[in-house]
Design an enzyme around this catalytic site. Structure first.
Site, PDB file in Angstrom:
ATOM      1  N   THR A 194       5.362  -3.831  -3.378  1.00 37.47           N
ATOM      2  CA  THR A 194       5.066  -2.444  -3.703  1.00 37.47           C
ATOM      3  C   THR A 194       4.274  -1.824  -2.566  1.00 37.47           C
ATOM      4  O   THR A 194       3.431  -2.486  -1.936  1.00 37.47           O
ATOM      5  CB  THR A 194       4.302  -2.320  -5.042  1.00 37.47           C
ATOM      6  OG1 THR A 194       4.044  -0.938  -5.319  1.00 37.47           O
ATOM      7  CG2 THR A 194       3.006  -3.099  -5.045  1.00 37.47           C
ATOM      8  N   GLU A 195       4.574  -0.548  -2.263  1.00 35.99           N
ATOM      9  CA  GLU A 195       4.056   0.097  -1.060  1.00 35.99           C
ATOM     10  C   GLU A 195       2.540   0.136  -0.979  1.00 35.99           C
ATOM     11  O   GLU A 195       1.975   0.235   0.110  1.00 35.99           O
ATOM     12  CB  GLU A 195       4.561   1.546  -0.955  1.00 35.99           C
ATOM     13  CG  GLU A 195       6.057   1.697  -0.813  1.00 35.99           C
ATOM     14  CD  GLU A 195       6.682   2.111  -2.128  1.00 35.99           C
ATOM     15  OE1 GLU A 195       7.201   3.233  -2.224  1.00 35.99           O
ATOM     16  OE2 GLU A 195       6.647   1.283  -3.070  1.00 35.99           O
ATOM     17  N   ASN A 196       1.866   0.114  -2.136  1.00 38.28           N
ATOM     18  CA  ASN A 196       0.410   0.225  -2.085  1.00 38.28           C
ATOM     19  C   ASN A 196      -0.276  -1.081  -1.694  1.00 38.28           C
ATOM     20  O   ASN A 196      -1.502  -1.144  -1.659  1.00 38.28           O
ATOM     21  CB  ASN A 196      -0.146   0.764  -3.409  1.00 38.28           C
ATOM     22  CG  ASN A 196       0.328  -0.017  -4.614  1.00 38.28           C
ATOM     23  OD1 ASN A 196       1.473  -0.432  -4.676  1.00 38.28           O
ATOM     24  ND2 ASN A 196      -0.537  -0.204  -5.592  1.00 38.28           N
ATOM     25  N   SER A 256       1.555  -2.764   4.592  1.00 38.74           N
ATOM     26  CA  SER A 256       2.689  -2.688   3.675  1.00 38.74           C
ATOM     27  C   SER A 256       3.835  -1.896   4.286  1.00 38.74           C
ATOM     28  O   SER A 256       5.008  -2.305   4.223  1.00 38.74           O
ATOM     29  CB  SER A 256       2.238  -2.034   2.354  1.00 38.74           C
ATOM     30  OG  SER A 256       3.304  -1.977   1.440  1.00 38.74           O
TER      31      SER A 256
END
Length: 226
Positions: free
Chosen positions: A52-54, A94
């Site tokens: 996940t991007e975070n 990320s």
């Protein structure tokens, strides 16, 4: 029954069908909405690492009610859990993973997909539209394979699978496969190929609610899907 009246696969079935095409050992990023549901349906015995991007790799399923950790969320701000071996990293790292082509598959939603695999999923382009760029443009540029899950038409019956996108593009020729409530479509050099259709649906019905020409795959068997 016409195609516009036809009730196809539901959201869970769409997500489950997409999950079948995720190979063992893949690193996968899931978009917000129906794509998030794909993680529930990956077949037993396959190991998939969710990114996940975070800043999380090894994301697990949603927690049980009452067990949510407000500091453990995905990019859509929904609570998640951790699988054994999960790791945290900076937001910039990320996106370095994404831009460095280290993510195997991304599953996204869409407003429109063209027959060439162009994707529009961040804005309608209207003056009053709320833009939602997020990480989608990075994902379609950096991830090796892009799958899309979307309803086949809008609520008023307008095709979302079109010859050419009229909305601002997220990326050109980036989509490999589209999973809708009516069909599974493969993007090929000669246009969109119909791999599967919802049970009972005829090709001419599907074509009537699609904004571009469809080509049946040689293996297509109408009404044989579950």
């Amino acid at each position: 029954m016409t195609a516009t009246q036809f009730k196809g696969w539901n959201r869970e079935q769409m997500a489950a069908r997409a999950a079948l095409d995720i190979p063992d050992g893949s690193i996968v990023n899931l978009g917000i909405g129906i794509p998030e549901m794909v993680a529930r349906f990956v077949p037993a015995g396959r190991e998939v690492l969710y990114h996940t991007e975070n800043g999380l790799l090894g994301m697990g399923p949603p927690p049980e009610p009452g067990q949510e950790d407000p500091e453990l969320i995905n990019a859509g701000k929904k609570p998640v859990t951790l699988n054994p071996g999960a790791s945290f990293f900076h937001h910039a790292d990320s996106f370095a993973m994404i831009r460095g082509h280290h993510i195997d598959i991304c599953v996204l939603g869409a407003m429109q997909v063209s027959e060439d695999g162009d994707l529009a999923n961040w804005s309608t382009g209207a003056k009053d539209a709320v833009p939602a760029v997020g990480g989608a443009m990075d994902l379609v540029a950096g991830v090796k394979t892009i799958y899309v899950i979307t309803q086949h038409t809008t609520r008023d019956g307008t095709p979302k699978i079109v010859a050419q996108c009229s909305y601002p593009l997220t990326g050109k020729q980036v989509v490999s496969r589209v999973y809708t409530d009516l069909a599974v479509l493969e993007v090929t050099d000669t246009g969109l190929e119909v791999l599967e259709m919802a049970p009972g649906l005829k090709l001419e019905q599907l074509q009537s609610v699609t904004g571009c020409k469809l080509n049946p795959a040689s293996s297509l068997c109408e009404g044989a899907n579950q």
